[in-house]
Motif scaffolding. Structure first.
Motif, short mmCIF file in Angstrom:
data_model
loop_
_atom_site.label_atom_id
_atom_site.label_comp_id
_atom_site.label_asym_id
_atom_site.label_seq_id
_atom_site.Cartn_x
_atom_site.Cartn_y
_atom_site.Cartn_z
N LEU A 276 0.83 -1.21 0.00
CA LEU A 276 0.00 0.00 0.00
C LEU A 276 0.86 1.26 0.00
N ALA A 280 0.51 4.13 -2.69
CA ALA A 280 0.29 5.52 -2.31
C ALA A 280 1.22 6.45 -3.08
N GLU A 281 2.48 6.05 -3.22
CA GLU A 281 3.45 6.87 -3.96
C GLU A 281 3.02 7.02 -5.42
N LEU A 283 -0.05 6.77 -6.64
CA LEU A 283 -1.28 7.55 -6.74
C LEU A 283 -1.01 9.04 -6.55
N CYS A 284 -0.06 9.37 -5.70
CA CYS A 284 0.27 10.78 -5.47
C CYS A 284 0.91 11.43 -6.70
N TRP A 319 -3.66 2.94 4.23
CA TRP A 319 -4.92 2.98 3.46
C TRP A 319 -5.68 4.27 3.75
N ILE A 322 -4.12 7.17 2.05
CA ILE A 322 -4.47 7.23 0.62
C ILE A 322 -5.84 7.88 0.44
N HIS A 325 -5.56 11.55 1.01
CA HIS A 325 -4.95 12.23 -0.13
C HIS A 325 -5.96 12.43 -1.25
#
Length: 338
Positions: A276, A280-281, A283-284, A319, A322, A325
């Motif tokens: 995850l 996250a990286e 998705l950012c 999670w 995320i 964010h």
């Protein structure tokens, strides 16, 4: 001479391309024509050629093409080993069946010596006596191994990784079709990188609202705690594919099923926090697809509902980050809209 080759048929693998099938059929029709004409030396030679052509097609399908100068015994042995342990629907893993197939290979191996003694391809100072039993043995040996190999070749082709990934981009899948192809691909024994690559393709197709792929390739995995049947690399790939499309954009299915499915798929993974964190990286750093811009609020809400399915406090924290964010990015987007 009386031989069943005149009425026998070969099972054509549905996924085999036309040129490869024509190469096999060319030798098979030569064998039939030789039998019909009672051309006994040509029957012996054509029986050996049919086996060799089939073996070479098998090796091509496995991505291990045989060299043009490879000896018959090596080509046949390599092809047999390439499909000996093939798994899939309708294929037996019984040791007795495997030994029987090995005996068929050994019988087919004798075709080289029989051709050298009786068949075409050699000039002779005297013609050997070719009894009916020799001919029947050659035909039986060729058909027995060839038919066994072609049945397994169908599953080899269905399970080939790159064609399967390519089909997940564009081809329609009927119910159960992906399950069959995943079984043929022998998912547990793929390299972890290949498992992940396949999982990504399945997740991305499921996020394009293809329900048959979602059921066979994602939901079946989500419902299982078995990390052998559904290996970790495949699970990691699914999660990525459920959130990122093939263009690297954030994208989730229109019903926002992805959060729940991703959490359930990851639940048995011992390294789910790390997985995850990497997600996250990504998705950012990624732009949003137009579809995601329309349903991001629903996705965030579903993520919050699915959080506890992860069963790990550290993973749940990532999670939640995320979801936060996405919420913040969505709020900024909404604020900028005219």
């Amino acid at each position: 001479m009386s031989t069943h080759v005149l009425t026998a048929e070969l099972p054509r693998p549905e996924a085999l391309d036309r040129s490869a099938w024509e190469a096999i059929q060319d030798q098979f029709q030569r064998l039939r024509a030789a039998a019909a004409a009672n051309d006994r030396p040509l029957v012996v030679g054509s029986a050996k050629d049919l086996v060799e052509a089939t073996a070479r097609v098998v090796l091509d399908a496995r991505g291990r093409p045989a060299g043009s100068g490879e000896e018959y015994d090596k080509v046949l042995g390599d092809a047999h080993r390439a499909i000996e342990y093939q798994v899939g629907p309708g294929v037996s893993a019984d040791d007795a069946v495997r030994r029987a197939a090995s005996s068929a290979r050994k019988l087919a191996t004798q075709l080289r010596d029989l051709r050298n003694t009786y068949g075409t391809g050699h000039g002779r100072s005297a013609l050997p006596v070719l009894e009916d039993e020799v001919l029947e043995t050659c035909v039986d040996a060729a058909l027995l191994w060839t038919r066994w190999a072609l049945r397994r070749l169908q599953l080899v082709l269905l399970g080939s990784l790159q064609p399967l990934i390519a089909d997940l981009r564009v081809t329609s899948f009927s119910m159960g079709a992906l399950a069959t192809r995943l079984a043929a691909a022998d998912l547990p024994h793929l390299e972890p990188a290949d498992q992940r690559q396949l999982g990504v393709a399945v997740g991305q197709r499921a996020s394009r609202n293809t329900f048959t792929v979602r059921i066979d390739g994602v939901e079946a995995c989500a419902l299982s705690q078995d990390a052998v049947a559904w290996p970790l690399g495949y699970r990691e790939g699914i999660v990525e594919g459920l959130f990122l499309d093939q263009f690297g954009q954030v994208h989730v299915d229109e019903q926002a099923r992805a959060p729940r499915l991703a959490a359930e798929v990851l639940a048995p993974h011992p390294g789910r926090r790390k997985v995850l964190g990497e997600l996250a990286e990504r998705l950012c750093r990624s732009a949003w697809s137009e579809e995601f811009r329309q349903n991001w609020r629903k996705v965030v809400a579903e993520m919050l509902l699915a959080q506890r399915l992860l069963g790990d406090a550290d993973a749940e924290q990532v999670w939640s980050a995320i979801a936060e964010h996405l919420q913040q990015a969505g709020d900024r987007y909404e604020a900028l809209r005219p």
